[in-house]
Design a protein around this motif. Structure first.
Motif, PDB file in Angstrom:
ATOM      1  N   UNK A  51       0.840  -1.206   0.000  1.00 38.90           N
ATOM      2  CA  UNK A  51       0.000   0.000   0.000  1.00 38.90           C
ATOM      3  C   UNK A  51       0.874   1.256   0.000  1.00 38.90           C
ATOM      4  N   UNK A  52       1.885   1.282   0.831  1.00 37.73           N
ATOM      5  CA  UNK A  52       2.765   2.454   0.896  1.00 37.73           C
ATOM      6  C   UNK A  52       3.541   2.626  -0.402  1.00 37.73           C
ATOM      7  N   UNK A  53       4.008   1.529  -0.983  1.00 40.42           N
ATOM      8  CA  UNK A  53       4.702   1.623  -2.270  1.00 40.42           C
ATOM      9  C   UNK A  53       3.761   2.146  -3.352  1.00 40.42           C
ATOM     10  N   UNK A  54       2.548   1.670  -3.366  1.00 38.36           N
ATOM     11  CA  UNK A  54       1.558   2.105  -4.355  1.00 38.36           C
ATOM     12  C   UNK A  54       1.305   3.610  -4.237  1.00 38.36           C
ATOM     13  N   UNK A  55       1.131   4.099  -3.012  1.00 34.26           N
ATOM     14  CA  UNK A  55       0.724   5.491  -2.804  1.00 34.26           C
ATOM     15  C   UNK A  55       1.875   6.486  -2.715  1.00 34.26           C
ATOM     16  N   UNK A  56       3.013   6.032  -2.204  1.00 34.13           N
ATOM     17  CA  UNK A  56       4.141   6.944  -2.009  1.00 34.13           C
ATOM     18  C   UNK A  56       5.300   6.673  -2.956  1.00 34.13           C
ATOM     19  N   UNK A  57       5.221   5.563  -3.676  1.00 36.98           N
ATOM     20  CA  UNK A  57       6.241   5.245  -4.662  1.00 36.98           C
ATOM     21  C   UNK A  57       7.400   4.458  -4.097  1.00 36.98           C
ATOM     22  N   UNK A  58       8.245   4.052  -5.017  1.00 36.34           N
ATOM     23  CA  UNK A  58       9.466   3.338  -4.703  1.00 36.34           C
ATOM     24  C   UNK A  58      10.576   3.973  -5.510  1.00 36.34           C
ATOM     25  N   UNK A  59      11.781   3.880  -5.017  1.00 33.29           N
ATOM     26  CA  UNK A  59      12.908   4.461  -5.720  1.00 33.29           C
ATOM     27  C   UNK A  59      13.043   3.846  -7.113  1.00 33.29           C
ATOM     28  N   UNK A  60      13.174   4.706  -8.086  1.00 35.23           N
ATOM     29  CA  UNK A  60      13.356   4.257  -9.461  1.00 35.23           C
ATOM     30  C   UNK A  60      12.065   3.977 -10.212  1.00 35.23           C
ATOM     31  N   UNK A  61      10.926   4.078  -9.539  1.00 38.05           N
ATOM     32  CA  UNK A  61       9.637   3.831 -10.189  1.00 38.05           C
ATOM     33  C   UNK A  61       8.832   5.124 -10.101  1.00 38.05           C
ATOM     34  N   UNK A  62       8.334   5.613 -11.247  1.00 43.01           N
ATOM     35  CA  UNK A  62       7.564   6.865 -11.211  1.00 43.01           C
ATOM     36  C   UNK A  62       6.299   6.729 -10.360  1.00 43.01           C
ATOM     37  N   UNK A  63       5.929   7.848  -9.742  1.00 46.67           N
ATOM     38  CA  UNK A  63       4.695   7.864  -8.953  1.00 46.67           C
ATOM     39  C   UNK A  63       3.492   7.648  -9.860  1.00 46.67           C
ATOM     40  N   UNK A  64       2.570   6.866  -9.396  1.00 41.76           N
ATOM     41  CA  UNK A  64       1.314   6.689 -10.131  1.00 41.76           C
ATOM     42  C   UNK A  64       0.301   7.693  -9.598  1.00 41.76           C
ATOM     43  N   UNK A  65      -0.735   7.995 -10.366  1.00 43.94           N
ATOM     44  CA  UNK A  65      -1.782   8.884  -9.860  1.00 43.94           C
ATOM     45  C   UNK A  65      -2.452   8.282  -8.624  1.00 43.94           C
ATOM     46  N   UNK A  66      -2.906   9.146  -7.739  1.00 43.95           N
ATOM     47  CA  UNK A  66      -3.599   8.689  -6.534  1.00 43.95           C
ATOM     48  C   UNK A  66      -5.006   8.219  -6.885  1.00 43.95           C
ATOM     49  N   UNK A  67      -5.524   7.266  -6.117  1.00 49.75           N
ATOM     50  CA  UNK A  67      -6.917   6.844  -6.312  1.00 49.75           C
ATOM     51  C   UNK A  67      -7.867   7.864  -5.693  1.00 49.75           C
ATOM     52  N   UNK A  68      -9.138   7.751  -6.008  1.00 45.09           N
ATOM     53  CA  UNK A  68     -10.158   8.633  -5.424  1.00 45.09           C
ATOM     54  C   UNK A  68     -10.193   8.451  -3.909  1.00 45.09           C
TER      55      UNK A  68
END
Length: 154
Positions: A51-68
């Motif tokens: 969940x934290x990786x999905x919402x806050x990202x991981x090094x080297x991976x671009x941030x994805x848009x936030x969900x509603x």
């Protein structure tokens, strides 16, 4: 402030993130949302770390848009739902993100802790199949259609 605005502007208004490790609950929630056409995309992660990786990202991976909004269970592997909530509320990108706890915990301490940390809603999962579907549908209807979120610039 620009960084926060950039994060906020990248919200997908018809996407929900479900943080749930029980495959049966995942399928029931999927069924309820599908039956009422409430979301275009239901993303599922099975533990707090994901969940934290999905919402806050991981090094080297671009941030994805936030969900509603995020539908968050408390009893999760790796990182608890309470810790996820605490982390999200302390991060500028997610501090105003809608987070709804949907859990089996009826403990007053969990309820109070979640509200102290800024959860938007706390729902105890019904044990009855039909009630579970109804509650899930109602949660989706409220947060997807009725609620006006401060995150959306439109």
């Amino acid at each position: 402030m620009t960084q926060i605005r950039e994060g906020i502007s990248q919200i997908e208004p018809t996407r929900i993130l479900l943080v749930e490790d029980d495959p049966n609950d995942v399928e029931l929630i999927r069924l309820a949302f599908r039956n009422y056409n409430l979301v275009n995309q239901l993303d599922v992660v099975a533990d707090g770390e994901q969940a934290l990786h999905y919402l806050l990202g991981q090094e080297g991976i671009p941030l994805r848009p936030l969900p509603r909004f995020v539908l968050l269970d408390l009893k999760l592997p790796k990182i608890s739902g309470i810790r996820v909530l605490q982390t999200l509320r302390s991060h500028p990108r997610t501090q105003q993100l809608i987070i709804v706890v949907m859990t089996s915990s009826q403990e007053d301490s969990d309820l109070n802790t979640c509200y102290d940390l800024g959860v938007n809603s706390y729902i105890v999962k019904p044990l009855d199949f039909q009630q579970f579907l109804t509650v899930t549908r109602d949660v989706g209807l409220y947060w997807m259609l009725l609620n006006k979120s401060p995150l959306f610039p439109f």
